[in-house]
Design a protein around this motif. Structure first.
Motif, PDB file in Angstrom:
ATOM      1  N   PRO A 141      51.017  36.586  53.758  1.00  0.00           N
ATOM      2  CA  PRO A 141      51.555  37.575  52.821  1.00  0.00           C
ATOM      3  C   PRO A 141      50.503  38.589  52.389  1.00  0.00           C
ATOM      4  O   PRO A 141      49.369  38.227  52.069  1.00  0.00           O
ATOM      5  CB  PRO A 141      52.024  36.728  51.643  1.00  0.00           C
ATOM      6  N   ARG A 142      50.903  39.854  52.367  1.00  0.00           N
ATOM      7  CA  ARG A 142      50.037  40.934  51.896  1.00  0.00           C
ATOM      8  C   ARG A 142      50.687  41.614  50.692  1.00  0.00           C
ATOM      9  O   ARG A 142      51.904  41.819  50.692  1.00  0.00           O
ATOM     10  CB  ARG A 142      49.831  41.981  53.002  1.00  0.00           C
TER      11      ARG A 142
ATOM     12  N   TRP B 237      53.248  51.055  50.782  1.00  0.00           N
ATOM     13  CA  TRP B 237      51.798  50.889  50.872  1.00  0.00           C
ATOM     14  C   TRP B 237      51.515  49.412  51.029  1.00  0.00           C
ATOM     15  O   TRP B 237      52.018  48.585  50.261  1.00  0.00           O
ATOM     16  CB  TRP B 237      51.111  51.420  49.618  1.00  0.00           C
ATOM     17  N   LEU B 238      50.690  49.063  52.033  1.00  0.00           N
ATOM     18  CA  LEU B 238      50.403  47.663  52.352  1.00  0.00           C
ATOM     19  C   LEU B 238      48.912  47.425  52.286  1.00  0.00           C
ATOM     20  O   LEU B 238      48.124  48.143  52.918  1.00  0.00           O
ATOM     21  CB  LEU B 238      50.916  47.330  53.751  1.00  0.00           C
ATOM     22  N   ALA B 239      48.506  46.427  51.508  1.00  0.00           N
ATOM     23  CA  ALA B 239      47.092  46.085  51.413  1.00  0.00           C
ATOM     24  C   ALA B 239      46.572  45.597  52.762  1.00  0.00           C
ATOM     25  O   ALA B 239      47.289  44.936  53.512  1.00  0.00           O
ATOM     26  CB  ALA B 239      46.876  45.019  50.343  1.00  0.00           C
ATOM     27  N   ASP B 240      45.327  45.919  53.047  1.00  0.00           N
ATOM     28  CA  ASP B 240      44.738  45.511  54.325  1.00  0.00           C
ATOM     29  C   ASP B 240      44.388  44.027  54.349  1.00  0.00           C
ATOM     30  O   ASP B 240      44.363  43.409  55.414  1.00  0.00           O
ATOM     31  CB  ASP B 240      43.472  46.326  54.616  1.00  0.00           C
ATOM     32  N   ALA B 241      44.127  43.440  53.187  1.00  0.00           N
ATOM     33  CA  ALA B 241      43.697  42.044  53.106  1.00  0.00           C
ATOM     34  C   ALA B 241      44.837  41.158  52.619  1.00  0.00           C
ATOM     35  O   ALA B 241      45.750  41.624  51.933  1.00  0.00           O
ATOM     36  CB  ALA B 241      42.497  41.914  52.168  1.00  0.00           C
TER      37      ALA B 241
ATOM     38  N   LEU C  92      48.198  58.113  46.176  1.00  0.00           N
ATOM     39  CA  LEU C  92      47.755  56.842  45.609  1.00  0.00           C
ATOM     40  C   LEU C  92      46.237  56.782  45.462  1.00  0.00           C
ATOM     41  O   LEU C  92      45.721  56.281  44.462  1.00  0.00           O
ATOM     42  CB  LEU C  92      48.241  55.684  46.481  1.00  0.00           C
ATOM     43  N   ALA C  93      45.517  57.333  46.428  1.00  0.00           N
ATOM     44  CA  ALA C  93      44.055  57.257  46.386  1.00  0.00           C
ATOM     45  C   ALA C  93      43.479  58.013  45.190  1.00  0.00           C
ATOM     46  O   ALA C  93      42.362  57.714  44.740  1.00  0.00           O
ATOM     47  CB  ALA C  93      43.468  57.811  47.683  1.00  0.00           C
TER      48      ALA C  93
ATOM     49  N   SER D 229      41.608  48.316  49.571  1.00  0.00           N
ATOM     50  CA  SER D 229      41.986  49.222  50.657  1.00  0.00           C
ATOM     51  C   SER D 229      43.356  48.840  51.199  1.00  0.00           C
ATOM     52  O   SER D 229      43.741  47.667  51.210  1.00  0.00           O
ATOM     53  CB  SER D 229      40.952  49.172  51.785  1.00  0.00           C
ATOM     54  N   GLY D 230      44.092  49.852  51.619  1.00  0.00           N
ATOM     55  CA  GLY D 230      45.426  49.610  52.147  1.00  0.00           C
ATOM     56  C   GLY D 230      45.863  50.734  53.046  1.00  0.00           C
ATOM     57  O   GLY D 230      45.140  51.724  53.244  1.00  0.00           O
ATOM     58  N   THR D 231      47.063  50.582  53.596  1.00  0.00           N
ATOM     59  CA  THR D 231      47.595  51.535  54.571  1.00  0.00           C
ATOM     60  C   THR D 231      48.959  52.018  54.104  1.00  0.00           C
ATOM     61  O   THR D 231      49.810  51.215  53.708  1.00  0.00           O
ATOM     62  CB  THR D 231      47.727  50.873  55.947  1.00  0.00           C
TER      63      THR D 231
END
Length: 244
Positions: A134-135, A29-33, A11-12, A20-22
Motif C-alpha cells: 500500500p502507498r 498523487w501517489l507517494a513513491d514509498a 502540490l509541490a 516524494s510522489g508522482t
C-alpha cells in the motif's frame, strides 16, 4: 464528472511536508514509498485544508500500480446525480428474483468516522488485511465516497462501468454508517465503518445492499447472505469488496 478546483498540479508549492510522489494524470498523487503505520494522520490533516483526501493504493497485488491501470476520470458521471437506492435496486433486480428489500436503516454511533478510519488503516498497514504494497495517495475530492469516481477507477468494470453510481452508494453509507473509503487496489475496495450492524437483522439488511453493490463478495465468498452477514458484517469496522 464535476469536481472541485484541483490543487494537485501545484502540490509541490503548497509546502505540506509530504514525501516524494508522482502525479498520475490530474486526479491522483501517489507517494513513491510504501505507507507506514502513523502516516494516515499526516495525510488526513494538512492536505484536507486544500481540498485533498487520502486513500491507500495497493501497487503490489500483481497488477502494478495505478499508472498501469485503466483510469478514466473523464468518463465518469457525478455521484450526486444518482439515487443510491435506485442504483442498488437496479443491481438487485438484475441478479435476484425476490423484490428489492429497500435500504437498511441508519445505525447510530458515538465513534468518529475519521478516528475509525485511522484505526482501520493502522490495522491494514500492520498486516491485518489483503493489501500487499500500500502507498499513500491524495485525491481532489469533496468526500471520501467520491474518490473512486474522481480518479476514474475501473475496478468494478465487469459489474458497473460508471463507478460514480457506486460512489453514490458509498455516499449513502457515509451518511448511514459513518463509512470512509480507505483503500483501493486494481479490483478491490476497503471502507472503514464507524457504525457497523450490531444485530443479525441489521446485518442481513446491510448484506442485501452489499450483494447488489458487489455480488462477488457472496457468490465467490460467503455463499449466502446469512453467512455473509454473520461472518463479515456483525460488529466489523471495515468492509472489503472485490470484483472478479
Amino acid at each position: 464528472m464535476a469536481s472541485l478546483p484541483n490543487p494537485l498540479p501545484a502540490l509541490a508549492d503548497l509546502e505540506l511536508g509530504l514525501p516524494s510522489g508522482t502525479l498520475l494524470g490530474t486526479t491522483l498523487w501517489l507517494a513513491d514509498a510504501p505507507a507506514h503505520p502513523g502516516d494516515w494522520t499526516t495525510y488526513q490533516q494538512a492536505p484536507r485544508t486544500v481540498g485533498l483526501l487520502p486513500v491507500l493504493v495497493d501497487v503490489g497485488a500483481g497488477h502494478g500500480g495505478p499508472g498501469e491501470w485503466e483510469l478514466e476520470p473523464e468518463e465518469m458521471s457525478y455521484p450526486g446525480d444518482h439515487d443510491p437506492e435506485e442504483v442498488l435496486a437496479d443491481f438487485w433486480d438484475t441478479y435476484q428474483d425476490d423484490d428489492w428489500p429497500g435500504l437498511a436503516e441508519p445505525i447510530a454511533s458515538d465513534g468518529s468516522p475519521d478516528a475509525v478510519a485511522t484505526d482501520v488503516v493502522s490495522s491494514l498497514l500492520n498486516g491485518g488485511g489483503p493489501l500487499k504494497d500500500p502507498r499513500p495517495a491524495l485525491v481532489p475530492a469533496r468526500r471520501s465516497a467520491d474518490i473512486p469516481a474522481v480518479i476514474g477507477w475501473m475496478g468494478p468494470a465487469n459489474h458497473e462501468g460508471d463507478v460514480a453510481r457506486l460512489s453514490a452508494v458509498l455516499r449513502s453509507w457515509e451518511d448511514r454508517f459513518g463509512a470512509r473509503v480507505v483503500a483501493l487496489g486494481f479490483d478491490q475496495l476497503i471502507v472503514s465503518v464507524a457504525a457497523p450492524p450490531t444485530t443479525l437483522d441489521e446485518a442481513l439488511a446491510v448484506a442485501a445492499e452489499h450483494f447488489a453493490f458487489c455480488p462477488d463478495n457472496i457468490w465467490q465468498g460467503a455463499g449466502t447472505l446469512q453467512t455473509y452477514a454473520e461472518r463479515q458484517l456483525l460488529n466489523q469496522p471495515a468492509w472489503h469488496f472485490w470484483w472478479d
